[in-house]
Design an enzyme around this catalytic site. Structure first.
Site, mmCIF file in Angstrom:
data_model
loop_
_atom_site.group_PDB
_atom_site.id
_atom_site.type_symbol
_atom_site.label_atom_id
_atom_site.label_comp_id
_atom_site.label_asym_id
_atom_site.label_seq_id
_atom_site.Cartn_x
_atom_site.Cartn_y
_atom_site.Cartn_z
ATOM 1 C CB SER A 1 10.477 -64.560 8.523
ATOM 2 O OG SER A 1 11.763 -64.844 9.030
ATOM 3 C CG ASP B 1 3.847 -54.168 5.017
ATOM 4 O OD1 ASP B 1 4.554 -53.153 4.901
ATOM 5 O OD2 ASP B 1 2.836 -54.374 4.325
ATOM 6 C CG HIS C 1 11.994 -52.216 1.702
ATOM 7 N ND1 HIS C 1 11.973 -51.671 0.434
ATOM 8 C CD2 HIS C 1 11.027 -53.180 1.705
ATOM 9 C CE1 HIS C 1 11.035 -52.265 -0.295
ATOM 10 N NE2 HIS C 1 10.453 -53.198 0.468
#
Length: 298
Positions: A259, A116, A172
């Site tokens: 991050s 995201d 991911h």
């Protein structure tokens, strides 16, 4: 005062204003001459992030969870656990979501956003016209810390995925294939907030980061950088690597802070999504969720 941070929201198609966690603090650090003193003395140092991270691991830190959810209007229905079940703020921060919350684009020709966040997309790194502002050059050899490794991506494509503290902080795999074990490239821990990035895009190759490669059958050799930042000295890898991996499979998570994940493709291997290219050309990030398509494999 530092100008508001605008981004395009993929789902709504609207331009929105980012609600920055710790905005006053970041404005002081990156917007004033006085702020440079704590930046160099403490904030970019590993010990500061370690100290702050330990605070976020204490039982007392769980008191921050509900106010954080309410202040940033997070959707509790996506959480795998109830807010009351988290034993610390860090445990909440690196929370898992339900499978239904982040469906993965199943088109075999698509590569997906690994996390995201707010994203920038560059089709050809050798022809970068702007990253936030014109004149900032992206230094691939410094990013890879290797002229040899960088050479394969000189005319390739890149997607920068910037995670804010309010975002889901698990990352991911963007494509399926065989992933190498991530290798640490040591560095500082500057903030990756756009307040800081607009002043210095070099933060990406100055910060501590992990590099891995995915050998994909249809997308070539994909490079993935996990970039640490202020208060994110810890990057946790949950996948057992090296191994065959599947697009959308969990790779790991960041602890407290914001991050970034940088995903690089070799020349001609992917066509970046039109809306991502359009927003980037305007110096604006595109908000999209993990699992949504970032482009089409050629």
């Amino acid at each position: 005062m530092i100008e508001e941070i605008k981004y395009m929201h993929r789902d709504s198609g609207c331009i929105e204003t980012e609600k920055v966690y710790g905005e006053n603090w970041l404005s002081l650090i990156y917007g004033t001459s006085l702020g440079k003193i704590p930046l160099w003395v403490a904030i970019k140092r590993a010990w500061f992030s370690k100290w702050y991270g330990q605070r976020m691991n204490t039982p007392k830190s769980k008191e921050k969870v509900l106010p954080f959810i309410q202040n940033f209007k997070l959707n509790e229905e996506e959480f795998l656990k109830k807010p009351s079940e988290y034993k610390s703020f860090n445990e909440f921060f690196s929370r898992e979501l339900t499978r239904e919350a982040r469906p993965v684009d199943q088109d075999s020709k698509s590569a997906i956003f690994p996390a995201d966040g707010r994203h920038l997309g560059i089709q050809n790194l050798s022809k970068v016209e702007r990253i936030f502002v014109k004149g900032q050059q992206f230094n691939l050899p410094s990013l890879f810390k290797s002229e040899k490794l960088a050479k394969s991506y000189k005319e390739g494509s890149m997607v920068i995925s910037r995670l804010c503290p309010v975002d889901y902080h698990r990352f991911h795999f963007p494509v399926s294939g065989y992933s190498s074990t991530p290798q640490l490239i040591n560095g500082s821990l500057f903030s990756v907030n756009p307040i800081a990035l607009r002043q210095n895009i070099g933060i990406f190759w100055q910060n501590k980061r992990y590099l891995s490669f995915i050998e994909s059958s249809n997308a070539g050799k994909v490079a993935s950088f996990l970039v640490g930042a202020t208060c994110v000295g810890s990057v946790k890898i949950t996948s057992q690597l090296p191994a065959d991996i599947t697009k959308g499979e969990e790779y790991g998570y960041f602890l407290f802070g914001g991050s970034s994940v940088l995903t690089l493709f070799e020349k001609g291997s992917i066509s970046i999504a039109d809306d991502l290219l359009e927003s980037t050309s305007q110096g604006m990030e595109l908000y999209a969720k993990m699992g949504q398509s970032l482009g089409t494999v050629n």
